[in-house]
Design a protein around this motif. Structure first.
Motif, PDB file in Angstrom:
ATOM      1  N   GLU A 105     -28.782 -19.922  22.685  1.00 36.84           N
ATOM      2  CA  GLU A 105     -28.148 -21.141  23.168  1.00 36.84           C
ATOM      3  C   GLU A 105     -29.060 -21.968  24.071  1.00 36.84           C
ATOM      4  N   THR A 107     -29.743 -21.203  27.167  1.00 33.15           N
ATOM      5  CA  THR A 107     -29.362 -21.075  28.575  1.00 33.15           C
ATOM      6  C   THR A 107     -30.212 -20.033  29.293  1.00 33.15           C
ATOM      7  N   ARG A 139     -30.916 -25.033  19.979  1.00 34.62           N
ATOM      8  CA  ARG A 139     -29.939 -24.895  21.073  1.00 34.62           C
ATOM      9  C   ARG A 139     -28.529 -24.703  20.494  1.00 34.62           C
ATOM     10  N   ILE A 140     -28.360 -23.627  19.775  1.00 31.02           N
ATOM     11  CA  ILE A 140     -27.105 -23.320  19.095  1.00 31.02           C
ATOM     12  C   ILE A 140     -26.029 -23.003  20.127  1.00 31.02           C
ATOM     13  N   ASP A 141     -24.884 -23.634  19.994  1.00 26.53           N
ATOM     14  CA  ASP A 141     -23.739 -23.356  20.859  1.00 26.53           C
ATOM     15  C   ASP A 141     -22.751 -22.524  20.028  1.00 26.53           C
ATOM     16  N   GLY A 143     -19.986 -21.033  20.767  1.00 27.29           N
ATOM     17  CA  GLY A 143     -18.580 -21.406  20.940  1.00 27.29           C
ATOM     18  C   GLY A 143     -18.201 -22.549  20.024  1.00 27.29           C
ATOM     19  N   ALA A 144     -19.046 -23.590  19.980  1.00 21.10           N
ATOM     20  CA  ALA A 144     -18.786 -24.737  19.109  1.00 21.10           C
ATOM     21  C   ALA A 144     -18.890 -24.340  17.645  1.00 21.10           C
ATOM     22  N   GLN A 152     -16.496 -24.898  22.384  1.00 24.13           N
ATOM     23  CA  GLN A 152     -17.597 -25.351  23.240  1.00 24.13           C
ATOM     24  C   GLN A 152     -17.150 -25.349  24.697  1.00 24.13           C
ATOM     25  N   ARG A 153     -15.955 -25.854  24.967  1.00 21.29           N
ATOM     26  CA  ARG A 153     -15.444 -25.861  26.349  1.00 21.29           C
ATOM     27  C   ARG A 153     -15.214 -24.443  26.852  1.00 21.29           C
ATOM     28  N   GLY A 155     -16.732 -21.746  25.797  1.00 20.60           N
ATOM     29  CA  GLY A 155     -18.058 -21.163  25.998  1.00 20.60           C
ATOM     30  C   GLY A 155     -18.680 -21.603  27.309  1.00 20.60           C
ATOM     31  N   ASP A 156     -18.510 -22.870  27.673  1.00 21.49           N
ATOM     32  CA  ASP A 156     -19.041 -23.371  28.947  1.00 21.49           C
ATOM     33  C   ASP A 156     -18.410 -22.638  30.123  1.00 21.49           C
ATOM     34  N   ARG A 159     -19.802 -19.030  30.196  1.00 22.79           N
ATOM     35  CA  ARG A 159     -21.184 -19.026  30.676  1.00 22.79           C
ATOM     36  C   ARG A 159     -21.262 -19.225  32.186  1.00 22.79           C
TER      37      ARG A 159
END
Length: 175
Positions: A105, A107, A139-141, A143-144, A152-153, A155-156, A159
């Motif tokens: 990701e 991060t 930059r694979i997300d 969650g998304a 995505q939200r 996952g944020d 994280r």
């Protein structure tokens, strides 16, 4: 100057023991869907591997009782969950799940994880580096990829919680 970043958290051993007897077959459609979505969201990802696009990569989360074999072929990328990595993978990347996901990701710094011996690379290091560079650029997300904007939200939030817990305590496990 700040010190080295704390290591990524590790899954609790109890969780790994709890999922160990579960069959891997139900994971296969989810993995195929994830790989398809990643390819759709990042269409140049597999092409960035160049001469390494037809290699077989073993991805071994050391805190899970299974691993993955990734075949990022331009024609038909595949990923399979396996109990143990088979002989003959071209490159193997091992480390805690949070480190592998964080590196994918963007991060977490893959180089820092490697040089601090949190991640290990065996076999064709050039192929592993090509894969890392391609994934790092994407930059694979996850969650998304799995759940769209809601994922995505989520996952944020996860994280931030993990980074806060890891930074505050230097904890080695999720609890």
């Amino acid at each position: 100057m700040t010190g080295p970043a704390p290591p990524p958290p590790r899954l609790p051993p109890g969780l790994a023991r709890a999922v160990a007897p579960l069959p891997l077959a139900p994971l296969q459609p989810l993995l195929a869907l994830m790989l398809h979505r990643i390819g759709r969201l990042h269409p140049d990802l597999y092409g960035r591997l160049g001469e390494h696009a037809d290699k077989r990569f073993g991805v071994d989360p050391t805190d899970l009782p299974f691993a993955f074999v990734l075949e990022p072929s331009l024609r038909q990328p595949r990923v399979h969950a396996v109990r143990a990595l088979p002989a003959g993978v071209d490159a193997c990347i091992r480390g805690p799940l949070a480190g592998l996901v964080g590196m994918a990701e963007g991060t977490l710094d893959g180089d820092a994880l490697f040089f601090s011996r949190i991640l290990w690379v065996e076999g064709d290091v050039a192929a592993a580096l090509a894969l890392r560079n391609a994934i790092d650029d994407a930059r694979i997300d996850f969650g998304a990829v799995m759940f769209g904007p809601l994922g995505q939200r989520l996952g944020d939030v996860v994280r931030r919680k993990l980074q806060g817990r890891s930074a505050a305590s230097g904890a080695e496990t999720w609890s």
